[in-house]
Design an enzyme around this catalytic site. Sequence first.
Site, PDB file in Angstrom:
ATOM      1  N   LYS A 161      67.094  30.682  47.456  1.00  0.00           N
ATOM      2  CA  LYS A 161      67.706  30.431  46.145  1.00  0.00           C
ATOM      3  C   LYS A 161      67.710  31.696  45.273  1.00  0.00           C
ATOM      4  O   LYS A 161      68.592  31.860  44.430  1.00  0.00           O
ATOM      5  CB  LYS A 161      67.010  29.253  45.465  1.00  0.00           C
ATOM      6  CG  LYS A 161      67.320  27.915  46.148  1.00  0.00           C
ATOM      7  CD  LYS A 161      68.824  27.614  46.144  1.00  0.00           C
ATOM      8  CE  LYS A 161      69.168  26.271  46.734  1.00  0.00           C
ATOM      9  NZ  LYS A 161      70.606  25.936  46.642  1.00  0.00           N
ATOM     10  N   VAL A 191      65.450  17.245  40.845  1.00  0.00           N
ATOM     11  CA  VAL A 191      66.531  16.262  40.779  1.00  0.00           C
ATOM     12  C   VAL A 191      66.275  15.211  41.854  1.00  0.00           C
ATOM     13  O   VAL A 191      66.042  15.551  43.027  1.00  0.00           O
ATOM     14  CB  VAL A 191      67.917  16.902  41.042  1.00  0.00           C
ATOM     15  CG1 VAL A 191      69.023  15.916  40.702  1.00  0.00           C
ATOM     16  CG2 VAL A 191      68.097  18.210  40.282  1.00  0.00           C
ATOM     17  N   TYR A 240      62.377  28.810  51.037  1.00  0.00           N
ATOM     18  CA  TYR A 240      63.363  28.102  50.194  1.00  0.00           C
ATOM     19  C   TYR A 240      63.595  28.902  48.909  1.00  0.00           C
ATOM     20  O   TYR A 240      64.742  29.112  48.495  1.00  0.00           O
ATOM     21  CB  TYR A 240      62.900  26.676  49.873  1.00  0.00           C
ATOM     22  CG  TYR A 240      63.881  25.952  48.970  1.00  0.00           C
ATOM     23  CD1 TYR A 240      65.157  25.624  49.424  1.00  0.00           C
ATOM     24  CD2 TYR A 240      63.560  25.629  47.651  1.00  0.00           C
ATOM     25  CE1 TYR A 240      66.076  24.995  48.594  1.00  0.00           C
ATOM     26  CE2 TYR A 240      64.470  25.003  46.810  1.00  0.00           C
ATOM     27  CZ  TYR A 240      65.727  24.679  47.291  1.00  0.00           C
ATOM     28  OH  TYR A 240      66.644  24.065  46.462  1.00  0.00           O
TER      29      TYR A 240
END
Length: 252
Positions: A154, A183, A150
């Site tokens: 990014k 978030v 991941y």
Amino acid sequence: MKTALITGATSGIGRATAIVFAQNNIKLILCGRRQDRLDEIEELLSPQTEVLTLNFDVRDKMEVKNILSSLPESFSKVDILVNNAGNAHGLDPIQTGSVDDWDAMIDINVKGLLYVSEAIIPSMVANNSGQIINIGSSAGKEVYPRGNVYCASKHAVLAITEGMRLDLNPHGIKVSAINPGLVETEFSEVRFKGDPKAENVYKGYKALQAEDIAEIIYFAVTRPAHVNLADVLVFPTAQANSTTVKKELIDS
Ligand code: NDP
Ligand code: 8X3
């Protein structure tokens, strides 16, 4: 009236951005795979602005090309592209990670972003105007344990953003990376594939909300022509970096 195309508008940051844009009279092309969610947001926002919903998987190169090359005339000039669709799949050490999860993250977060961009950038170049907002992550700036692929996806988003900014510079196209920390969205439900441990990710502190990021995106698209927010890193106050989060003890 500007037109924005938002990928991943069925949930979380993309959905919140669509809502803020609609409140501010921006025409919307909203993309995702879940048709019921697309129908719901179209019904919600159509009273405020013109909305076109598109159902496609960003991994499908041909589908992306076909759909985005045949936009209806009134939506054909995209002024703002928000490359937001993406997720983490799994949180495992590299030695036990799933190849399918790795494929999903590279195919969606990196290649999907490129496919959508490839379809939209030529008209921005022809018009010598436009703005691209890529949703990166704090995971694009540092690597944390078990974040491996991941984080790699990014980091790639950040590199692609910088590459876009260089190559599109002669055409006056603004390119930004908005890089959030934690978030509270459906992100952890997806990462943990419905495992209840997803619920603990946002417990014991106040995580960023999707609306917080939507407001930053709206701020970025409403700066004067000479101002570009190139790279924004945003954490909840309780978070100092990917591994340091001040949490209150909670009774279980
Ligand atoms: P959500 O899971 O709430 O939303 C993800 C969105 O991406 C959904 O609308 C989903 O739509 C869409 N999407 C996922 N896969 C595909 C696909 N193959 N094709 C098309 N659309 C797809 O998560 P967030 O709102 O949190 O995530 C949005 C972005 O923000 C992601 O890029 C994520 O990496 C990034 N981010 C999130 C952070 C967080 O802590 N939440 C922090 C930093 C960055 P559908 O399933 O309908 O296709
Ligand atoms: C999402 C934030 O910390 O889970 O990009 O990688 S994190």
